[in-house]
Design an enzyme around this catalytic site. Structure first.
Site, short mmCIF file in Angstrom:
data_model
loop_
_atom_site.label_atom_id
_atom_site.label_comp_id
_atom_site.label_asym_id
_atom_site.label_seq_id
_atom_site.Cartn_x
_atom_site.Cartn_y
_atom_site.Cartn_z
N LYS A 47 1.23 -1.13 -0.38
CA LYS A 47 0.09 0.09 0.06
C LYS A 47 0.56 1.27 0.05
O LYS A 47 0.93 2.23 -0.61
CB LYS A 47 -0.96 -0.31 1.09
CG LYS A 47 -1.69 -0.94 1.31
CD LYS A 47 -3.42 -0.94 2.35
CE LYS A 47 -4.02 -2.15 2.15
NZ LYS A 47 -4.37 -2.86 3.32
N GLN A 100 -5.88 -0.93 9.67
CA GLN A 100 -4.98 -2.64 8.53
C GLN A 100 -5.71 -3.87 9.98
O GLN A 100 -5.61 -4.18 11.04
CB GLN A 100 -3.32 -3.36 8.15
CG GLN A 100 -3.24 -4.45 8.29
CD GLN A 100 -3.99 -4.80 6.68
OE1 GLN A 100 -3.49 -3.40 5.81
NE2 GLN A 100 -4.26 -5.57 5.92
N ASP A 157 -11.45 3.09 3.84
CA ASP A 157 -11.98 1.75 3.95
C ASP A 157 -13.22 1.45 3.38
O ASP A 157 -13.68 -0.23 3.45
CB ASP A 157 -11.56 0.71 5.25
CG ASP A 157 -10.60 -0.53 4.64
OD1 ASP A 157 -9.96 -0.44 3.52
OD2 ASP A 157 -9.49 0.30 5.72
N1 GUN Z 1 -6.62 -6.89 5.69
C1 GUN Z 1 -7.28 -7.46 4.57
N2 GUN Z 1 -7.92 -6.63 3.41
C2 GUN Z 1 -8.00 -5.31 3.89
C3 GUN Z 1 -8.82 -4.42 3.21
O1 GUN Z 1 -9.19 -3.99 2.84
N3 GUN Z 1 -8.89 -3.44 4.28
C4 GUN Z 1 -8.35 -3.36 5.65
N4 GUN Z 1 -8.88 -1.77 6.52
N5 GUN Z 1 -7.44 -4.97 6.36
C5 GUN Z 1 -7.65 -5.80 5.19
#
Ligand code: GUN
Length: 303
Positions: A59, A103, A126
């Site tokens: 990311k 996350q 998100d």
């Molecule tokens: N963990 C795995 N995929 C995601 C996601 O798309 N967003 C977040 N915040 N955590 C994750």
């Protein structure tokens, strides 16, 4: 992946995501030139989960490649809920931060729902905050969860207008299944949400013009569950042990069977997966524009 015989059926999410990131990078550069604005994304990682560390690294890298500011916050495994909420509040108040992502999964001592709902909905890239879920469900401008948003982009690119199509979503998670169903409903599809208690799941799937698989069970959806010509979007990413004893990634759909029947299908890897981070960047750009009252760039067009 399949042999060349079915090449035209493959929905190449990796290529689509690469092109989308290119359009985002141009829009970011334009935003900086015309408005002096650099979108910023803050990612918070609590603990040492190896898969999460890989996601967070990717990311950060792709955020910078798009010309955005990337802020990474790593907290120890034993962080308390109050400490995490303090950081979230600090990021809510930081004008250089337009998007916040905490996350998941979070360590056991932390109530994830409370943390997600502590994020300013305007920075919730998100799309997990109840305000954004409610806005999506009621047809208001929302920040939409990245994976279903990516699936919708791939579907519209392949099929054009989705009106009147029968869509079956297998899986009812808050992160994929439910928002996916809302997005398809907003596109005028007739939507069925199937799940682990559904009776005769195969029969439900066979009715689908559009089948979205988001169950997290390796190769559960077989070729004979798919209507001839249907469009199949496989959200699953499952690591299994192959016949040679090596690990390999498979989706929730038995790809080699399904590709023979489907009209179009996303592979794993290289299908939906790369779309998620591209859509996270798109959401960050959207959040930055909305924060400043600037018109949002059209990311669907290649100009
Ligand atoms: N963990 C795995 N995929 C995601 C996601 O798309 N967003 C977040 N915040 N955590 C994750």
């Amino acid at each position: 992946m399949s042999d060349g015989a079915h090449a035209e059926k493959i929905i190449d999410g990796k290529a689509f995501a690469g092109a989308l990131r290119g359009r985002i990078a141009r829009a970011v550069s334009d935003l900086r030139e015309r408005h002096g604005l650099t979108p910023g994304l803050a990612v918070v990682l609590v603990g040492e989960d190896p898969a999460s560390q890989v996601y967070v690294r990717n990311k950060g890298k792709q955020t910078q490649e798009a010309g955005m500011a990337s802020f990474e916050h790593r907290l120890p495994e034993n962080t308390s809920q109050e400490e995490l909420l303090d950081l979230v509040r600090q990021l809510n108040d930081d004008p250089a931060v337009h998007g916040i992502l905490v996350q998941l999964p979070l360590p056991k001592q932390i109530d994830s729902a409370a943390v997600l709902d502590g994020i300013d909905p305007a920075k919730d890239v998100d799309g997990f905050h109840v305000i954004n879920a409610g806005r999506l469900a009621t047809g208001q401008a929302a920040l939409v969860p990245c994976t279903p948003l990516g699936c919708l982009m791939l579907l519209k690119d392949r099929l054009g207008d989705l009106s009147g199509k029968r869509a079956v979503v297998v899986g009812r998670s808050n992160i994929v299944g439910k928002p996916m169903a809302q997005l398809l409903l907003a596109e005028n599809c007739t939507v069925t949400v199937a799940h682990s208690r559904t009776q005769d799941l195969a029969a439900e799937c066979r009715r689908a013009d559009i089948l979205i698989a988001a169950v997290g069970r390796p190769e559960m959806i077989r070729g004979d569950w798919i209507a001839p010509g249907a469009t199949v979007i496989d959200v699953g990413i499952n690591r299994i042990e192959g016949a040679d004893g090596k690990g390999r990634l498979v989706g929730d759909v038995a790809f080699e069977e399904a590709v023979k029947v489907a009209g179009a299908i996303t592979p794993v890897p290289g299908g939906v997966g790369p779309m998620t981070i591209a859509c996270l960047l798109a959401n960050t750009l959207t959040a930055a524009c909305r924060a400043k009252g600037i018109a949002e760039p059209d990311l669907t067009s290649s100009n």
